[in-house]
Design an enzyme around this catalytic site. Structure first.
Site, mmCIF file in Angstrom:
data_model
loop_
_atom_site.group_PDB
_atom_site.id
_atom_site.type_symbol
_atom_site.label_atom_id
_atom_site.label_comp_id
_atom_site.label_asym_id
_atom_site.label_seq_id
_atom_site.Cartn_x
_atom_site.Cartn_y
_atom_site.Cartn_z
ATOM 1 N N GLN A 282 0.834 -1.288 0.082
ATOM 2 C CA GLN A 282 0.027 -0.027 -0.212
ATOM 3 C C GLN A 282 0.693 1.173 -0.065
ATOM 4 O O GLN A 282 0.455 2.175 0.470
ATOM 5 C CB GLN A 282 -1.057 0.049 1.158
ATOM 6 C CG GLN A 282 -2.020 -1.052 0.733
ATOM 7 C CD GLN A 282 -3.469 -0.718 1.907
ATOM 8 O OE1 GLN A 282 -3.273 -0.160 2.963
ATOM 9 N NE2 GLN A 282 -4.468 -1.381 1.248
ATOM 10 N N MET B 139 -26.045 14.833 -20.931
ATOM 11 C CA MET B 139 -25.210 15.793 -21.462
ATOM 12 C C MET B 139 -24.290 15.105 -22.814
ATOM 13 O O MET B 139 -24.260 15.679 -23.900
ATOM 14 C CB MET B 139 -24.484 16.564 -20.366
ATOM 15 C CG MET B 139 -23.624 17.863 -21.046
ATOM 16 S SD MET B 139 -24.748 19.003 -21.653
ATOM 17 C CE MET B 139 -25.143 19.956 -20.046
#
Lengths: 569, 163
Positions: free
Chosen positions: A113, A479
């Site tokens: 990580q 859109m």
């Protein structure tokens, strides 16, 4: 007494008066979560995705003048947060994001990580820090808050390696900050202000163009006073909506891609343009060469010098905090013996009013058969008395909300204007609701955007956030569909939303109230019923006309006076 | 137009990448960039050679100033200034040709700092344009390696960039 780095970090947040922190735990922030657990001043809101943590902190900041705070772990925690950080950066929202990092001795070893958080966020933060010594935690967090809210606000990241958060040091919170390389502007240069006032008073066709800076600076009262004193028309950008009351007669609506005809024409044809905390965005002035075809003097007030003369040539730049600069301007105007030429102004207003008539106002063809999305927003405005906090996602619904909900106060309209981040609306609404308990908070969204952070319905349940989700469900990424209809030969590539969930059942599955509204006659009763449920989150799934388009429209790359009205097509 | 910009910044990890990142993110050109700490070890002095229209140069100056770590920016090209660049160049040089190489080096006020049987390394400090001329004078075919630091600049006389 010595405290751990984690305890110091939390003490810093307490000192800054932070009430809520939005976050998600993980290995690298375990010490910080442990310190959070052992106090109750800073309340932690557990989101379901780190992007939502940052958007929630952002909504909290936008609606309150405070700095929003988010806490995420290393690696995927911070990469998930990046969209939220970039959203805040583009709209200049003050945030402090604290991220955990792998232990300092493991940095650079591709540890579990691990990601270069400072590197990955560098282009989308105002500043960032990687802490290398526990003694630096308090002064760095102090600096982070100062940087986030001073000058042109923005997000600041503080990356704390896990071992540092467990080292011990004395807790001393600095009372002040001095950064020699950072001196945010205050008052404006008085000679420039004098020049600006002179030009304003000599203008024949003046226009005031204000933006999000007015909201950020808290200069709404000054702007209103200036506009009234001068008697000029005023427009506000998408980010500035509410800074000048939309119901006022001197307000000509929003300019730009989906602005009003009169605002576009007045911006294009004015001879003096006073830009106040606005940045001549491509969505606002359209084609920059077309805009420059009409000669006009531009006065630009902004706290960030790099916003001035970035896209257009400016005649009078004024660098400073808008609130202070507008006060200076008001004083200069009041003490000036000169007045604007009344007949020039009358003629100009006559022209503006003619444009108002020609544009025909914001309008749409209502129907008794199918729900028009604009109608839902109009009813939302009525049912909430125009006094709600309205967050939005991105797309057609965002433009309709901006057009048809008349914002009369600043910080009521919460949207991702710069980055245009779908998935912003719901988590932002959580932050808004937390800092404004008891207030009416509506999230205007669509079936596309809402699914980008729909998991936050779970957070809303856990923290009892009675947000009203107004989803304009047209089964399309509206859109995108609109642009494909206009510019891509009706080839609706990837814009149809197939296999949609049953949103009523989904809302219920999360423990909320779901409503599906199919008929225009049910719109108002549904909204009334939903907003009467003060304690519940209500998800309203409005089945709207899938073919409806947003008008007016200045097509991409076109000029402001090339605006298309609905009847033109 | 070519501009030479000088700046003072906090001598901190990551400060250089903020400047470099700014240039790449906004599509500005960097011809050269030279940086080292100053007499005050907490500050670094950087010289950037760039080019662009007046509007682009204005934005570069403003955007550099906006970086939190940047304490002062001066566009040296706007006034009287000096600039120097250091170059090390290794040249294939054998037999009689070496005398000719040394002669050219003398003309350019350079110094031979290393010699082997077949190579000769020359140090030269001058303006960027002079260094270019020197390379041209030697001829590209003989050059084995060229190492240039990029320009460093300073204002003339009382034109001072200091905190």
């Amino acid at each position: 007494m010595e405290l751990t780095g984690a305890e110091i970090a939390i003490r810093c947040l307490q000192e800054e008066g932070v009430e809520y922190i939005f976050g998600y735990p993980g290995g690298a922030v375990l010490h910080i979560y442990d310190a959070l657990f052992q106090q109750d001043k800073v309340k932690h809101i557990l989101v379901r995705h780190e992007q939502a943590a940052v958007h929630a902190a952002d909504g909290y900041a936008r609606s309150s003048e405070k700095v929003g705070v988010a806490l995420v772990t290393s690696g995927p925690g911070i990469t998930n947060a990046v969209t939220g950080i970039a959203t805040a950066y583009m709209d200049s929202i003050p945030l402090v994001v604290i991220s955990g990092q792998v232990p300092s001795y493991a940095i650079g070893e591709d540890a579990f990580q691990e990601v270069d958080a400072v590197g990955i966020t560098r282009p989308c933060v105002k500043h960032n820090f990687l802490i290398k010594d526990v003694k630096d935690i308090a002064p760095t967090i102090k600096k982070a808050f100062y940087l986030a809210k001073s000058g042109r606000p923005g997000p600041v990241l503080v990356d704390i390696p896990k071992d540092i958060s467990n080292h011990k040091a004395e807790f001393i919170y600095p009372s002040s900050v001095n950064i020699r390389s950072y001196n945010p502007a205050g008052k404006g240069d008085s000679a420039q202000i004098k020049r600006a006032v002179q030009i304003l008073l000599e203008a024949k066709r003046p226009m005031i163009y204000s933006g999000g800076g007015v909201v950020l600076s808290g200069a709404s009262a000054q702007l209103i006073e200036l506009v009234r004193l001068l008697g000029f028309p005023c427009t506000t950008t998408l980010m500035g909506l509410g800074a000048y009351p939309a119901s006022d007669k001197q307000f000509v609506g929003m300019p730009g891609m989906h602005g009003t005809y009169e605002a576009c024409m007045a911006m294009q044809h004015c001879d003096v343009l006073l830009a106040v905390g606005a940045r001549f965005d491509d969505r606002v002035i359209g084609n920059v060469e077309h805009f420059a075809q009409v000669p006009r003097k531009i006065i630009h007030i902004d706290i960030d010098p790099s916003s001035i003369a970035k896209r257009v040539k400016v005649d009078v730049p004024v660098v400073g905090d808008l609130k202070l600069v507008l006060d200076q301007m008001l004083n200069a105007l009041r003490s000036s013996k000169q007045k604007s030429d009344a007949s020039d102004l009358t003629a100009w207003w006559k022209q503006v009013d003619e444009w108002r008539v020609k544009g025909g106002g914001l309008r749409y063809k209502n129907s008794t058969e199918i729900i028009k999305p604009q109608f839902v927003i109009e009813k939302l405005y009525e049912v909430t008395g125009g006094d709600a906090f309205v967050t939005s996602d991105v797309g057609q619904h965002q433009m309709w909300a901006a057009q048809y909900y008349k914002f009369n106060k600043p910080r009521r309209w919460i949207n991702s204007g710069g980055l245009g981040t779908m998935g912003f609306g719901l988590p932002a609404a959580m932050g808004v609701q937390l800092i404004n308990p008891g207030a009416t908070v509506a999230c205007v969204t669509g079936e596309g955007s809402i699914q980008m952070n729909i998991q936050e319905l779970s957070t809303c349940k856990q923290f009892h956030l009675p947000i009203k989700v107004v989803s304009l469900n047209n089964r399309y990424l509206g859109m995108v569909r609109q642009w494909q209809e206009f510019f891509h030969g009706n080839r609706y590539s990837g814009s149809y939303m197939d296999a949609l969930p049953d949103f009523v059942k989904l809302a219920e599955a999360y423990g909320h109230v779901g409503m599906r509204i199919d008929k225009p006659s049910d719109v108002e009763p549904a909204l009334k019923e939903a907003f009467a449920r003060k304690k519940d989150l209500v998800f309203m799934d409005f089945q709207t006309d899938p073919t409806e388009n947003v008008f007016p429209m200045v097509p991409g790359g076109k000029g402001l006076s090339e605006v298309i009205l609905s009847e033109d097509l | 137009m070519r501009h030479i910009i000088s700046l003072l910044m906090e001598n901190e990890a990551g400060a250089l990448s903020r400047v470099a990142g700014l240039f790449s993110a906004r599509g500005y050109n960097i011809e050269s960039l030279a940086v080292a700490p100053t007499e005050d070890p907490t500050l670094s002095r950087m010289t950037i050679v760039t080019n662009g229209s007046d509007a682009v140069i204005e934005q570069i100056n403003k955007q550099l100033n906006k970086l939190i770590d940047v304490a002062a920016v001066m566009d040296l090209s706007e006034g009287e200034h000096l600039e120097r660049e250091l170059m090390l160049v290794k040249v294939r040089s054998e037999g009689a040709a070496r005398a000719e190489l040394k002669r050219i080096t003398d003309i350019f006020h350079g110094r031979v700092i290393d010699e082997s049987d077949r190579t000769c390394t020359i140090e030269l400090t001058d303006t960027c344009a002079k260094l270019d001329s020197f390379l041209q004078a030697i001829g590209r075919d003989l050059i084995l390696e060229t190492v240039r630091t990029g320009a460093s600049g300073i204002g003339r006389g009382e034109r001072i960039l200091k905190l």
